[in-house]
Design a protein around this motif. Structure first.
Motif, PDB file in Angstrom:
ATOM      1  N   UNK A 196       0.830  -1.207   0.000  1.00 35.93           N
ATOM      2  CA  UNK A 196       0.000   0.000   0.000  1.00 35.93           C
ATOM      3  C   UNK A 196       0.866   1.259   0.000  1.00 35.93           C
ATOM      4  N   UNK A 197       1.959   1.245   0.721  1.00 28.28           N
ATOM      5  CA  UNK A 197       2.810   2.436   0.819  1.00 28.28           C
ATOM      6  C   UNK A 197       3.647   2.673  -0.440  1.00 28.28           C
ATOM      7  N   UNK A 198       3.928   1.623  -1.205  1.00 31.35           N
ATOM      8  CA  UNK A 198       4.759   1.786  -2.403  1.00 31.35           C
ATOM      9  C   UNK A 198       3.940   1.978  -3.681  1.00 31.35           C
ATOM     10  N   UNK A 199       2.702   1.523  -3.676  1.00 37.79           N
ATOM     11  CA  UNK A 199       1.882   1.615  -4.885  1.00 37.79           C
ATOM     12  C   UNK A 199       1.713   3.057  -5.393  1.00 37.79           C
ATOM     13  N   UNK A 200       1.603   4.077  -4.523  1.00 37.07           N
ATOM     14  CA  UNK A 200       1.494   5.447  -5.043  1.00 37.07           C
ATOM     15  C   UNK A 200       2.650   5.860  -5.947  1.00 37.07           C
ATOM     16  N   UNK A 201       3.850   5.293  -5.718  1.00 40.50           N
ATOM     17  CA  UNK A 201       4.987   5.612  -6.583  1.00 40.50           C
ATOM     18  C   UNK A 201       4.745   5.103  -7.993  1.00 40.50           C
ATOM     19  N   UNK A 218      -4.520  15.472 -16.696  1.00 41.03           N
ATOM     20  CA  UNK A 218      -5.451  16.348 -15.980  1.00 41.03           C
ATOM     21  C   UNK A 218      -5.827  15.752 -14.631  1.00 41.03           C
ATOM     22  N   UNK A 219      -6.059  14.427 -14.611  1.00 36.70           N
ATOM     23  CA  UNK A 219      -6.508  13.772 -13.373  1.00 36.70           C
ATOM     24  C   UNK A 219      -6.072  12.318 -13.382  1.00 36.70           C
ATOM     25  N   UNK A 220      -5.979  11.754 -12.180  1.00 31.58           N
ATOM     26  CA  UNK A 220      -5.702  10.328 -12.027  1.00 31.58           C
ATOM     27  C   UNK A 220      -6.633   9.765 -10.968  1.00 31.58           C
ATOM     28  N   UNK A 265      -3.597   9.749  -0.255  1.00 32.07           N
ATOM     29  CA  UNK A 265      -2.861  10.705   0.574  1.00 32.07           C
ATOM     30  C   UNK A 265      -1.391  10.752   0.182  1.00 32.07           C
ATOM     31  N   UNK A 266      -0.779   9.583   0.033  1.00 31.72           N
ATOM     32  CA  UNK A 266       0.639   9.541  -0.358  1.00 31.72           C
ATOM     33  C   UNK A 266       0.812  10.051  -1.787  1.00 31.72           C
ATOM     34  N   UNK A 267      -0.083   9.657  -2.682  1.00 31.74           N
ATOM     35  CA  UNK A 267       0.024  10.087  -4.076  1.00 31.74           C
ATOM     36  C   UNK A 267      -0.087  11.607  -4.192  1.00 31.74           C
ATOM     37  N   UNK A 268      -0.998  12.206  -3.443  1.00 37.65           N
ATOM     38  CA  UNK A 268      -1.158  13.654  -3.493  1.00 37.65           C
ATOM     39  C   UNK A 268       0.149  14.349  -3.111  1.00 37.65           C
ATOM     40  N   UNK A 269       0.802  13.838  -2.072  1.00 39.21           N
ATOM     41  CA  UNK A 269       2.073  14.420  -1.642  1.00 39.21           C
ATOM     42  C   UNK A 269       3.150  14.234  -2.706  1.00 39.21           C
ATOM     43  N   UNK A 270       3.210  13.045  -3.292  1.00 38.94           N
ATOM     44  CA  UNK A 270       4.202  12.770  -4.336  1.00 38.94           C
ATOM     45  C   UNK A 270       3.996  13.683  -5.548  1.00 38.94           C
ATOM     46  N   UNK A 271       2.763  13.871  -5.959  1.00 34.70           N
ATOM     47  CA  UNK A 271       2.490  14.743  -7.101  1.00 34.70           C
ATOM     48  C   UNK A 271       2.918  16.175  -6.784  1.00 34.70           C
ATOM     49  N   UNK A 272       2.569  16.637  -5.588  1.00 39.28           N
ATOM     50  CA  UNK A 272       2.940  17.998  -5.198  1.00 39.28           C
ATOM     51  C   UNK A 272       4.452  18.183  -5.164  1.00 39.28           C
ATOM     52  N   UNK A 273       5.158  17.180  -4.642  1.00 37.22           N
ATOM     53  CA  UNK A 273       6.607  17.271  -4.490  1.00 37.22           C
ATOM     54  C   UNK A 273       7.354  17.147  -5.814  1.00 37.22           C
TER      55      UNK A 273
END
Length: 520
Positions: A196-201, A218-220, A265-273
């Motif tokens: 679950x923690x690695x899938x956002x990558x 535009x969206x995911x 939640x993790x994906x949102x942070x990754x996209x922002x970063x």
């Protein structure tokens, strides 16, 4: 369509009484008009109000609601393959098809579709099971490769983008990679907790992969919450009992709101970063029948990370999404998937955002062995034939469903190049035949503050059906499928706007019309 300079002069001379309707596009129940510009020789004037018509539309432009993202369909691997084959067989037909569907130049004789949904990896419309990283245990995703998707997928996407540079691309997986799931296969099962923690990558890399191909995202969405439907009916038994399903005959996965929330939640942070803060994260991707449960729980768990929820039509009725909207009125709602079957009735198939963009005459090609879209097969927007010809289907430009989509697209796409899309505004319908009309009202802002705004109405006249208590009750629930008598009758209607009144008689079908007025 009359040119803007003439229009501006007329309106400037008489700022209230000269507001006029010059532009009318129409699709009628008998197909005598199909996204047809009526080009009236004289305008419909807004004048001093008189008696109201059989229906009375009141536009309240001070009430502003959501901005429209757009209208379109899904470009699956199968759709891209069929279109790419058409390009090879008959490039002129291919180019004409894309221009007619996606050209959004103001006034063009085209649908102006602008929203494309694209699977990440395989779906039920792929020729094999694959993800973008099939190396077991590669939690750093060093072997991730966007080119595992077919090359023709990106080729067709770029061709569409060349026709309409405003295309919005929404990507989403039907399944995580097989090695991340408890089933050990793309088909069925769930994401294992240790991933679950690695899938956002993986999802971040998918966004970056599309961007690297010159296709901004535009969206995911996190996961398509699949309902397997051997036949397309809202009473499908699998869709009634839980908000997600696992179908072992094609790529699918179960996912709880809690797990989807963690991933989002993790994906949102990754996209922002990674400089991708503009990319929206969308949740749910399932049916109306559980829209008041799963997406509500998802927003409770991780609402700050999600722009909104995506809905499908295969179970329940449209009013089912009201519970979600009432709980989270500021969240966006995307209607991202619906399809009919070959041979179903066009009137009952009026929808908004469709499933496959293109397939062959049997609803193929599909994932080998899948029971998805059984029976006569799912109907695409356009059927492409092996001889290089094509025909638009019921949910497309040559039948009423996508004509209905195109009619709304006409009302909401930018008036100016690079300008904003339309925004829904307040509207109500009165009169003794108010029940027969469904009306949407929109305002489109301009790139220059000196230009007048475009005000549009999209009117669906349902008057072919007899006025019965049951039909009116079904309408209120969003269900027009009840058996009723057929009696197509135009409805004479008055339109009230800023203290003035225009009159138009709406035939059975869908009509789009607009006028211009200064901002208030």
């Amino acid at each position: 369509m009359r040119g803007p300079p003439i229009f501006s002069l007329l309106l400037a001379a008489h700022p209230i009484s000269s507001q006029q309707i010059w532009d009318i596009w129409q699709t009628t129940w008998d197909r005598s008009k199909l996204l047809t510009s009526l080009a009236p020789s004289t305008p419909i004037n807004f004048t001093t109000p008189g008696a109201i018509g059989d229906a009375n539309i009141v536009v309240t432009d001070s009430s502003l609601f959501q901005t429209i993202a757009g209208f379109g369909a899904s470009l699956t691997d199968s759709s891209a393959l069929v279109l790419n084959n058409l390009k090879s067989k008959n490039s002129a037909n291919y180019n004409n098809l894309l221009k007619y569907m996606f050209n959004s130049v103001d006034g063009a004789n085209a649908a102006g579709l602008n929203y494309i949904r694209v699977p990440i990896g395989a779906s039920d419309f792929s020729d094999s099971a694959y993800s973008l990283d099939d190396i077991s245990g590669d939690t750093s995703f060093s072997s991730f490769n966007i080119d595992r998707a077919p090359s023709y997928l990106f080729s067709v996407l770029k061709d569409i983008k060349a026709v309409n540079s405003n295309i919005k691309v929404h990507i989403l997986p039907w399944s995580p990679p097989a090695w991340m799931k408890d089933s050990g296969t793309m088909n069925g099962g769930s994401l294992q907790s240790q991933y679950v923690s690695s899938y956002p990558t993986y999802l971040l890399k998918a966004v970056q992969g599309f961007q690297a191909k010159g296709i901004p995202v535009y969206a995911i969405s996190i996961q398509v919450i699949i309902s397997p439907f051997p036949s397309i009916r809202v009473s499908h038994p699998f869709a009634k009992n839980e908000p997600q399903n696992s179908n072992p005959t094609y790529p699918t996965a179960k996912m709880t709101p809690a797990v989807e929330g963690q991933i989002g939640t993790v994906l949102r942070t990754l996209l922002n970063d990674n400089g991708l803060s503009a990319v929206k994260v969308v949740g749910y991707e399932h049916n109306w029948d559980t829209a008041g449960a799963y997406p509500v729980q998802l927003m409770q768990a991780a609402g700050d990370s999600f722009a909104g929820a995506a809905l499908h039509c295969y179970a329940g009725v449209v009013s089912g999404q009201d519970t979600f909207h009432n709980a989270y009125p500021s969240k966006e709602i995307y209607f991202t998937e619906c399809t009919g079957t070959y041979g179903s009735d066009w009137w009952s198939d009026i929808k908004v955002l469709m499933w496959n963009l293109a397939l062959d005459g049997s609803g193929n090609p599909k994932f080998p062995g899948t029971n998805s879209c059984g029976g006569a097969g799912c109907r695409p927007l356009v059927t492409v034939n092996s001889d290089g010809s094509y025909s638009f289907n019921q949910e497309s430009i040559d039948r009423v469903s996508v004509y209905a989509m195109a009619q709304v697209s006409k009302a909401t796409y930018p008036k100016d190049a690079g300008g904003p899309y339309g925004q829904r505004i307040g509207v109500s319908v009165g009169g003794n035949l108010s029940w027969a009309l469904r009306v949407g009202a929109f305002v489109t802002q301009r790139t220059s503050s000196s230009d007048w705004l475009r005000y549009s109405l999209v009117v669906l006249n349902c008057k072919p059906f007899s006025q019965s208590n049951q039909f009116r009750a079904d309408q209120q629930k969003g269900d027009d499928s009840a058996s009723t008598s057929w009696n197509p009758v135009p409805v004479k209607t008055t339109i009230a706007f800023r203290g003035m009144q225009a009159t138009y008689t709406f035939p059975v079908g869908v009509t789009t019309l607009w006028w211009f007025a200064p901002a208030q």
